[in-house]
Design a protein around this motif. Structure first.
Motif, mmCIF file in Angstrom:
data_model
loop_
_atom_site.group_PDB
_atom_site.id
_atom_site.type_symbol
_atom_site.label_atom_id
_atom_site.label_comp_id
_atom_site.label_asym_id
_atom_site.label_seq_id
_atom_site.Cartn_x
_atom_site.Cartn_y
_atom_site.Cartn_z
ATOM 1 N N TYR A 141 0.831 -1.209 0.000
ATOM 2 C CA TYR A 141 0.000 0.000 0.000
ATOM 3 C C TYR A 141 0.865 1.257 0.000
ATOM 4 N N PHE A 142 1.933 1.243 0.799
ATOM 5 C CA PHE A 142 2.822 2.413 0.879
ATOM 6 C C PHE A 142 4.008 2.318 -0.091
ATOM 7 N N ASN A 143 4.101 1.204 -0.822
ATOM 8 C CA ASN A 143 5.226 0.966 -1.729
ATOM 9 C C ASN A 143 6.555 1.023 -0.969
ATOM 10 N N LEU A 144 6.601 0.321 0.161
ATOM 11 C CA LEU A 144 7.784 0.298 1.014
ATOM 12 C C LEU A 144 8.464 -1.066 0.970
ATOM 13 N N ASP A 145 9.713 -1.095 1.387
ATOM 14 C CA ASP A 145 10.540 -2.303 1.403
ATOM 15 C C ASP A 145 10.416 -2.989 2.763
ATOM 16 N N ALA A 146 9.945 -4.206 2.785
ATOM 17 C CA ALA A 146 9.722 -4.929 4.043
ATOM 18 C C ALA A 146 11.023 -5.250 4.765
ATOM 19 N N SER A 147 12.146 -5.174 4.094
ATOM 20 C CA SER A 147 13.434 -5.501 4.721
ATOM 21 C C SER A 147 14.053 -4.316 5.457
ATOM 22 N N LYS A 148 13.466 -3.131 5.303
ATOM 23 C CA LYS A 148 14.021 -1.927 5.929
ATOM 24 C C LYS A 148 13.223 -1.530 7.172
ATOM 25 N N LYS A 149 13.893 -0.880 8.107
ATOM 26 C CA LYS A 149 13.227 -0.348 9.299
ATOM 27 C C LYS A 149 12.348 0.852 8.907
ATOM 28 N N THR A 150 11.207 0.995 9.604
ATOM 29 C CA THR A 150 10.245 2.050 9.267
ATOM 30 C C THR A 150 9.823 2.819 10.511
ATOM 31 N N ILE A 151 9.866 4.148 10.414
ATOM 32 C CA ILE A 151 9.365 5.025 11.477
ATOM 33 C C ILE A 151 8.044 5.631 11.021
ATOM 34 N N LEU A 152 7.051 5.591 11.883
ATOM 35 C CA LEU A 152 5.775 6.280 11.649
ATOM 36 C C LEU A 152 5.750 7.519 12.530
ATOM 37 N N ILE A 153 5.603 8.694 11.905
ATOM 38 C CA ILE A 153 5.588 9.964 12.643
ATOM 39 C C ILE A 153 4.226 10.614 12.456
ATOM 40 N N VAL A 154 3.502 10.807 13.549
ATOM 41 C CA VAL A 154 2.150 11.375 13.471
ATOM 42 C C VAL A 154 1.985 12.482 14.515
ATOM 43 N N GLY A 155 1.196 13.483 14.158
ATOM 44 C CA GLY A 155 0.933 14.567 15.096
ATOM 45 C C GLY A 155 -0.534 14.923 15.164
ATOM 46 N N GLY A 156 -1.405 13.958 14.826
ATOM 47 C CA GLY A 156 -2.842 14.227 14.840
ATOM 48 C C GLY A 156 -3.326 14.687 13.481
ATOM 49 N N SER A 157 -4.655 14.776 13.324
ATOM 50 C CA SER A 157 -5.245 15.119 12.025
ATOM 51 C C SER A 157 -4.942 16.555 11.615
ATOM 52 N N LEU A 158 -4.783 17.448 12.585
ATOM 53 C CA LEU A 158 -4.465 18.842 12.265
ATOM 54 C C LEU A 158 -2.957 19.053 12.159
ATOM 55 N N GLY A 159 -2.201 18.226 12.861
ATOM 56 C CA GLY A 159 -0.746 18.339 12.825
ATOM 57 C C GLY A 159 -0.188 18.857 14.135
ATOM 58 N N ALA A 160 1.104 18.651 14.316
ATOM 59 C CA ALA A 160 1.796 19.124 15.516
ATOM 60 C C ALA A 160 3.003 19.938 15.059
ATOM 61 N N ARG A 161 2.999 21.203 15.371
ATOM 62 C CA ARG A 161 4.020 22.119 14.867
ATOM 63 C C ARG A 161 5.440 21.646 15.201
ATOM 64 N N THR A 162 5.683 21.342 16.466
ATOM 65 C CA THR A 162 7.033 20.960 16.888
ATOM 66 C C THR A 162 7.504 19.695 16.196
ATOM 67 N N ILE A 163 6.643 18.692 16.128
ATOM 68 C CA ILE A 163 7.022 17.436 15.472
ATOM 69 C C ILE A 163 7.361 17.680 14.005
ATOM 70 N N ASN A 164 6.520 18.442 13.309
ATOM 71 C CA ASN A 164 6.760 18.708 11.892
ATOM 72 C C ASN A 164 8.034 19.509 11.657
ATOM 73 N N LEU A 165 8.262 20.536 12.461
ATOM 74 C CA LEU A 165 9.475 21.335 12.296
ATOM 75 C C LEU A 165 10.724 20.520 12.611
ATOM 76 N N SER A 166 10.602 19.596 13.557
ATOM 77 C CA SER A 166 11.736 18.734 13.901
ATOM 78 C C SER A 166 12.087 17.800 12.748
ATOM 79 N N VAL A 167 11.060 17.297 12.057
ATOM 80 C CA VAL A 167 11.313 16.443 10.891
ATOM 81 C C VAL A 167 11.931 17.267 9.761
ATOM 82 N N ILE A 168 11.361 18.438 9.491
ATOM 83 C CA ILE A 168 11.871 19.297 8.417
ATOM 84 C C ILE A 168 13.350 19.621 8.636
ATOM 85 N N ALA A 169 13.698 19.906 9.875
ATOM 86 C CA ALA A 169 15.087 20.276 10.200
ATOM 87 C C ALA A 169 16.074 19.132 9.975
ATOM 88 N N HIS A 170 15.562 17.889 9.969
ATOM 89 C CA HIS A 170 16.468 16.734 9.872
ATOM 90 C C HIS A 170 16.110 15.824 8.697
#
Length: 371
Positions: free
Chosen positions: A189-218
């Motif tokens: 469904y996500f077109n991902l590789d089952a052999s690789k490690k996967t992180i799921l990052i969620v901040g709710g349906s509206l979003g979480a500012r700090t979480i999103n900015l932290s991802v953008i920065a890295h």
């Protein structure tokens, strides 16, 4: 053995404002519908809030009250808030008189106070479902007249009369757990590789500012790590996220405003980064996977931090303060993915905190009130 009701009963379920209140409310309603013969169920919410859309979509009628929270920044606006509260109290009493419920259930949110107070005034039994490890002011006040208080955490006698407390856990969306862990269709469904490690990052349906900015920065660090990422930004942050991602163009990172198939996302994830809302934590406990919690500081009584600490103190999750997320969140996530023993410990400890069949246990208490 589950007890059922065979006479036609009427129930009001009140509350909302966020998915953390709405999804448990709908789960309780679905269980009442399964256990009772043709029950009448009415929701009461706050006008303009999420429940006014989500509840009818789930197949239940809802009435709205013109109630809202107090504005701590602009005190003059509270004149209108108080006026609307007075209107809501009057309307709540009219709803109680007209509908004549057998039990009224409050799940938290602005609308629950007027309707539960009105029910108590007419000697109709009320039940409170407190989702957080730290009880809010409204529920503490409503508890004085409530017959039962269903909670998700230990030591809640700090806030409520001990003889009224029943530990049931928080109802969750059961469909999220129907897809097996690491299912092939979820990776497809996500077109991902089952052999690789996967992180799921969620901040709710509206979003979480700090979480999103932290991802953008890295983003560049994530792209070079050969770790797969499913990143739900929420609708307020999708444009900024897409703009930042366009400079990276990594096949290992999926950027989306909203994950429609969260069951698939849970299935493929090795590690989950999330806010610490009560509903999210209940789902994560049942999921039994390693979790990094970044509690929002912008909630009443800072209850997300208290929710996160309830897990972190039992070595069932890692908590990163909102102020530290920009520097620690991504590096800690990558480091944890490479520490198999720590991942296993977190998984074992968090699943031990899971409360099963919460909706059934809450409805057991509702039926006891009627019987």
């Amino acid at each position: 053995m589950k007890k059922n009701l065979h006479n036609k009963q009427k129930f009001i379920i009140s509350g909302g404002g966020t998915g953390g209140h709405i999804f448990p409310a709908i789960s309780i309603a679905n269980e009442l519908r399964a256990r009772c013969s043709n029950p009448e169920i009415l929701f009461v919410g706050a006008l303009g809030r999420m429940e006014m859309e989500k509840v009818p979509t789930a197949g239940y009628p809802i009435e709205g009250l013109p109630v809202s929270g107090f504005d701590r920044k602009n005190m003059l606006r509270n004149i209108k808030v108080l006026y609307n509260l007075f209107r809501s109290i009057i309307k709540a009493r009219k709803i109680i008189r007209r509908f004549k419920p057998d039990v009224v259930i409050g799940v938290g949110g602005y609308a629950s106070a007027p309707i539960l107070r009105a029910a108590s005034a007419f000697s109709i039994p009320t039940l409170i479902q407190e989702q957080n490890s730290y009880a809010g002011v409204t529920n503490k006040l409503l508890a004085k007249k409530a017959k039962k208080i269903c909670v998700a955490y230990d030591n809640m006698e700090r806030y409520f009369p001990e003889e009224k407390i029943v530990k049931t856990g928080n109802p969750v969306r059961q469909d999220l757990f129907l897809v097996p862990n690491k299912a092939a269709e979820a990776f497809n469904y996500f077109n991902l590789d089952a052999s690789k490690k996967t992180i799921l990052i969620v901040g709710g349906s509206l979003g979480a500012r700090t979480i999103n900015l932290s991802v953008i920065a890295h983003l560049e660090q994530l792209a070079k790590s050969d770790i797969q990422v499913i990143w739900q930004t929420g609708k307020y942050y999708i444009k900024d996220a897409q703009q930042a991602f366009s400079k990276i163009k990594s096949a290992n990172i999926i950027v989306t405003e909203f994950i429609t198939r969260m069951d698939y996302a849970y299935s493929v994830a090795d590690l989950i980064v999330s806010r610490a809302g009560a509903g999210s934590i209940s789902e994560l406990c049942l999921l039994g996977k390693p979790v990094i919690l970044v509690p929002s500081p912008n909630v009443a009584e800072d209850h997300q931090t208290k929710n996160a600490l309830a897990l972190a103190n039992r070595n069932a999750a890692i908590m990163i303060k909102d102020a530290d997320a920009a520097s620690l969140m991504i590096s800690e996530s990558i480091s944890l993915l490479h520490d198999e023993q720590k991942m296993l410990t977190l998984s074992q400890n968090i699943v031990n905190l899971a409360e099963l069949n919460s909706s059934e246990r809450i409805v057991d208490e509702i039926i006891k009130l009627i019987n």
